[in-house]
Design an enzyme around this catalytic site. Structure first.
Site, PDB file in Angstrom:
ATOM      1  N   LYS A  40      -0.588  -4.217  -3.145  1.00  7.93           N
ATOM      2  CA  LYS A  40      -1.874  -3.629  -2.766  1.00  7.93           C
ATOM      3  C   LYS A  40      -1.912  -2.206  -3.313  1.00  7.93           C
ATOM      4  O   LYS A  40      -1.455  -1.263  -2.678  1.00  7.93           O
ATOM      5  CB  LYS A  40      -2.083  -3.619  -1.255  1.00  7.93           C
ATOM      6  CG  LYS A  40      -3.458  -3.069  -0.859  1.00  7.93           C
ATOM      7  CD  LYS A  40      -3.609  -2.927   0.637  1.00  7.93           C
ATOM      8  CE  LYS A  40      -4.997  -2.395   0.992  1.00  7.93           C
ATOM      9  NZ  LYS A  40      -5.245  -1.033   0.470  1.00  7.93           N
TER      10      LYS A  40
ATOM     11  N   SER B 212       0.815  -1.206   0.000  1.00 12.78           N
ATOM     12  CA  SER B 212       0.000   0.000   0.000  1.00 12.78           C
ATOM     13  C   SER B 212       0.862   1.275   0.000  1.00 12.78           C
ATOM     14  O   SER B 212       1.573   1.536  -0.962  1.00 12.78           O
ATOM     15  CB  SER B 212      -0.965  -0.040   1.189  1.00 12.78           C
ATOM     16  OG  SER B 212      -1.906   0.995   1.123  1.00 12.78           O
TER      17      SER B 212
ATOM     18  N   ASP C  20      10.559   5.003  -9.998  1.00 18.13           N
ATOM     19  CA  ASP C  20      10.243   5.644 -11.281  1.00 18.13           C
ATOM     20  C   ASP C  20      11.164   6.816 -11.581  1.00 18.13           C
ATOM     21  O   ASP C  20      11.568   7.028 -12.726  1.00 18.13           O
ATOM     22  CB  ASP C  20       8.782   6.128 -11.283  1.00 18.13           C
ATOM     23  CG  ASP C  20       7.805   5.034 -11.691  1.00 18.13           C
ATOM     24  OD1 ASP C  20       8.237   3.873 -11.827  1.00 18.13           O
ATOM     25  OD2 ASP C  20       6.608   5.340 -11.877  1.00 18.13           O
TER      26      ASP C  20
END
Length: 403
Positions: free
Chosen positions: A321, A296, A307
């Site tokens: 999740k 999460s 990224d």
């Protein structure tokens, strides 16, 4: 509440749902009424012909009906909390409760309680419970015969009491049995330490979950770390079950100068974009440690740093999740937690049930119990175990990044 009044409330509530479904053009009134016919029939038979009809607990009946309705979605992260469960959750959110120290969800496939992650230093963590373990029995009672929150309440209890659980673990043919002593669980969201190396001092931070005070305590830890002059930083997000979205965004902002931290997309394809609030700390080489219990909000931070190539990710593939749950209060005092959107990384990757792959893999230790983990997990400045294979590999990768 009288039966007739209850049935009237149910019918009115369903009418509202039907109206909203029609407005959303999901189904027609005819479709919904046809689907609801067996429910009305069942309710009528129970109230009028059940042998012990005078002893029926209508509230429990409706709790079970709502719980079953949500489970029918097949979404492990959508669930119903009855009024008692709402009170229990409030106790947990206050940061102190008696229990085992595990973040869990419902596993619809196995009708079990699934471990998202054990919290650092707690009884569950010390005993060796792992992310992905499925609790199928609590005190010799099958979880499949319980409502989800009933099972959660059975795991909690007075500190010092014992609970016996049976675990189904992937790759293990037989059920594993654990007898755990409940403790008062105190959640300390951020801990830190220092590692002296041939290339200089390295800062280490362990984030156990993303709560209301995590970003504040992370700032305190980073202030201390950078005040002492470090050449690099290790962020340890292993067994971090996540928490608040805003907390993850604030912590990510400490490392991302500007740009998108995370995106969310709802059922209608509408996106919301959350950007960095600005970075006030020096940009140093960073390694993030993750495992199957990193979920999460911890995946939001991991995905953003990966990224932007701000950090190297070391460990195992994360839990996966990437869904957002919204709480809808119900008239009976319960709350419906429903998946309403998915998280996406800055580059647009939806990692739900996929997870984030590390740049460098570390194999999970095969030992069950963490014998060396008899630590005071309420400390903020900690000693770290440099025989930990994750830390060894993470430090190796980080030193290779330092010029």
């Amino acid at each position: 509440m009288k039966r007739n009044s209850l049935i009237f409330v149910i019918v009115m509530a369903i009418s509202v749902i039907v109206a909203s479904l029609i407005l959303s053009a999901a189904v027609t009134t005819k479709d919904v009424n046809k689907a609801l016919e067996p429910f009305y029939q069942t309710l009528s038979y129970i109230l009028n012909t059940y042998y012990q009809k005078d002893d029926i607990n209508l509230n429990k009946l409706m709790d079970s009906a709502i719980d079953g309705l949500v489970k029918g979605l097949g979404d492990d992260f959508s669930y119903y909390e009855n009024p008692e469960g709402v009170e229990e959750k409030q106790i947990e959110m206050e940061g102190e409760y008696g229990g085992l120290g595990i973040e869990v969800t419902y596993d619809s496939e196995y009708k079990a309680v699934k471990v998202v992650s054990p919290m650092y230093g707690t009884p569950a963590w010390r005993a060796g419970l792992k992310a992905g373990d499925r609790i199928v029995s609590i005190d010799d009672q099958p979880v499949s015969e319980m409502e989800y929150m009933e099972a959660v309440r059975k795991l909690r209890g007075k500190p010092g009491t014992t609970v016996r659980i049976k675990i189904l673990r992937e790759g293990v043919d037989t059920l594993l049995t654990f007898e755990l002593i409940r403790e008062k669980i105190q959640i300390i969201p951020v801990k830190h330490a220092f590692i002296e190396t041939s290339k200089g001092r390295i800062g280490y931070t362990l984030i156990t979950r993303f709560g209301a005070k995590t970003s504040e305590e992370m700032a305190e830890a980073l202030n201390d770390i950078f005040a002492r002059g470090v050449k690099g930083l290790i962020l340890d997000l292993r067994d971090n079950p996540g928490g608040y979205l805003n907390s993850a965004i604030e912590v990510a902002s400490y490392f991302i100068d500007k740009g998108v931290v995370v995106k969310t997309k709802n059922a209608y394809g509408i996106e919301e974009v959350y950007e960095s609030k600005g970075n006030n700390y020096p940009n140093v080489p960073i390694v993030v440690l993750v495992n199957k219990g990193s979920a999460s909000a911890s995946e939001i931070l991991t995905g953003a740093l990966k990224d932007y190539e701000i950090a190297k990710i070391v460990g195992e593939k994360t839990f996966g999740k990437g869904s957002v749950q919204t709480g809808f209060p119900l008239s009976n005092g319960g709350t419906l937690y429903l998946t309403t959107a998915h998280y996406m990384t800055p580059s647009g990757k939806d990692i739900h049930k996929i997870g984030i792959e590390p740049d460098v893999y570390v194999e999970e230790a095969t030992t069950t119990k963490r014998e060396s983990a008899a630590v005071d997990y309420t400390k903020k400045i900690i000693d770290i175990d440099m025989s930990d294979p994750y830390l060894v590999k993470g430090l190796e990768v980080l030193l290779g990044m330092i010029k």
